[in-house]
Design a protein around this motif. Sequence first.
Motif, PDB file in Angstrom:
ATOM      1  N   VAL A 122       0.829  -1.209   0.000  1.00  8.81           N
ATOM      2  CA  VAL A 122       0.000   0.000   0.000  1.00  8.81           C
ATOM      3  C   VAL A 122       0.861   1.255   0.000  1.00  8.81           C
ATOM      4  N   GLY A 123       1.920   1.251   0.811  1.00 11.94           N
ATOM      5  CA  GLY A 123       2.793   2.415   0.873  1.00 11.94           C
ATOM      6  C   GLY A 123       3.387   2.765  -0.476  1.00 11.94           C
ATOM      7  N   ASN A 124       3.795   1.734  -1.213  1.00  5.95           N
ATOM      8  CA  ASN A 124       4.402   1.955  -2.522  1.00  5.95           C
ATOM      9  C   ASN A 124       3.379   2.198  -3.620  1.00  5.95           C
ATOM     10  N   ARG A 125       2.298   1.454  -3.611  1.00  4.34           N
ATOM     11  CA  ARG A 125       1.295   1.571  -4.669  1.00  4.34           C
ATOM     12  C   ARG A 125       0.605   2.935  -4.640  1.00  4.34           C
ATOM     13  N   SER A 180      -9.359   6.710  -3.427  1.00  8.47           N
ATOM     14  CA  SER A 180      -8.965   6.470  -4.822  1.00  8.47           C
ATOM     15  C   SER A 180      -8.684   7.758  -5.585  1.00  8.47           C
ATOM     16  N   ASP A 181      -9.350   8.847  -5.206  1.00  5.03           N
ATOM     17  CA  ASP A 181      -9.126  10.112  -5.901  1.00  5.03           C
ATOM     18  C   ASP A 181      -7.811  10.775  -5.483  1.00  5.03           C
ATOM     19  N   LEU A 182      -7.213  10.289  -4.389  1.00  3.94           N
ATOM     20  CA  LEU A 182      -5.960  10.859  -3.886  1.00  3.94           C
ATOM     21  C   LEU A 182      -4.755   9.971  -4.168  1.00  3.94           C
ATOM     22  N   CYS A 183      -4.999   8.714  -4.434  1.00  5.40           N
ATOM     23  CA  CYS A 183      -3.960   7.701  -4.604  1.00  5.40           C
ATOM     24  C   CYS A 183      -3.166   7.924  -5.889  1.00  5.40           C
ATOM     25  N   ALA A 184      -1.876   7.646  -5.851  1.00  6.10           N
ATOM     26  CA  ALA A 184      -1.003   7.836  -7.019  1.00  6.10           C
ATOM     27  C   ALA A 184      -0.929   6.616  -7.919  1.00  6.10           C
ATOM     28  N   TYR A 185      -1.638   5.543  -7.587  1.00  7.43           N
ATOM     29  CA  TYR A 185      -1.617   4.316  -8.399  1.00  7.43           C
ATOM     30  C   TYR A 185      -2.202   4.586  -9.774  1.00  7.43           C
ATOM     31  N   GLU A 186      -1.461   4.274 -10.817  1.00  2.44           N
ATOM     32  CA  GLU A 186      -1.877   4.633 -12.180  1.00  2.44           C
ATOM     33  C   GLU A 186      -2.838   3.619 -12.804  1.00  2.44           C
ATOM     34  N   ASP A 187      -2.750   2.359 -12.372  1.00  2.95           N
ATOM     35  CA  ASP A 187      -3.545   1.308 -13.014  1.00  2.95           C
ATOM     36  C   ASP A 187      -4.782   0.969 -12.188  1.00  2.95           C
TER      37      ASP A 187
END
Length: 214
Positions: free
Chosen positions: A148-151, A204-211
Amino acid sequence: MARQLPYQTVKEIFTRFEASEPEPKGELHHLNAFTLLVAVALSAQATDAGVNKATGPLFPVADTPQKMLDLGEEGLTGYIKSIGLYRNKARNVIRMSRILVEEHGGEVPSSRAALEALPGVGRKTANVVLNMWWGHPAQAVDTHILRVGNRTGIAPGKDPVAVERAIEDHVPAEFQRHAHHWLILHGRYICVARKPKCKACLISDLCAYEDKTT
């Protein structure tokens, strides 16, 4: 590895976590500091549910280091043989119990160094006990938090220690005590490994995960 999110974004993430679950709890059953320590040590490469199933009958019988010593390694093995690596874990729990009796008066110490000196206790286990029992803002980084920290970009780092440091550096102080519980629960139930449940995610609107999944 996602980029590190800005401070205000991380603050908003934990504000939402807190609003959703103000007092997150660990899922390992325990009766006191000693049984918490044993439960966490047994949980390495095992599920919390599996550990709870084994310790349900065990802890009423052996809830102190002396009672665990009285039970003995073979007696303990009978309770925990459903858990992976049970023989090695039984050996470590008995050795740990002996040290607690002989060097700590039967009490679980409240320092990381003393905890990590016990057999079968690593940094993650020590941090869980420090956080859950002693109330320290210690960050116990497991596979869920590492992912989670990395994703998400909340706390990126190449290994658990790096992620632990990133949490300490980037998560606002008021959220430090419960940070690892929020992240573990998020990783266990929402931001799962194979297909994260992005539609059900409150950040989800704040998360940096691209996929992101749809």
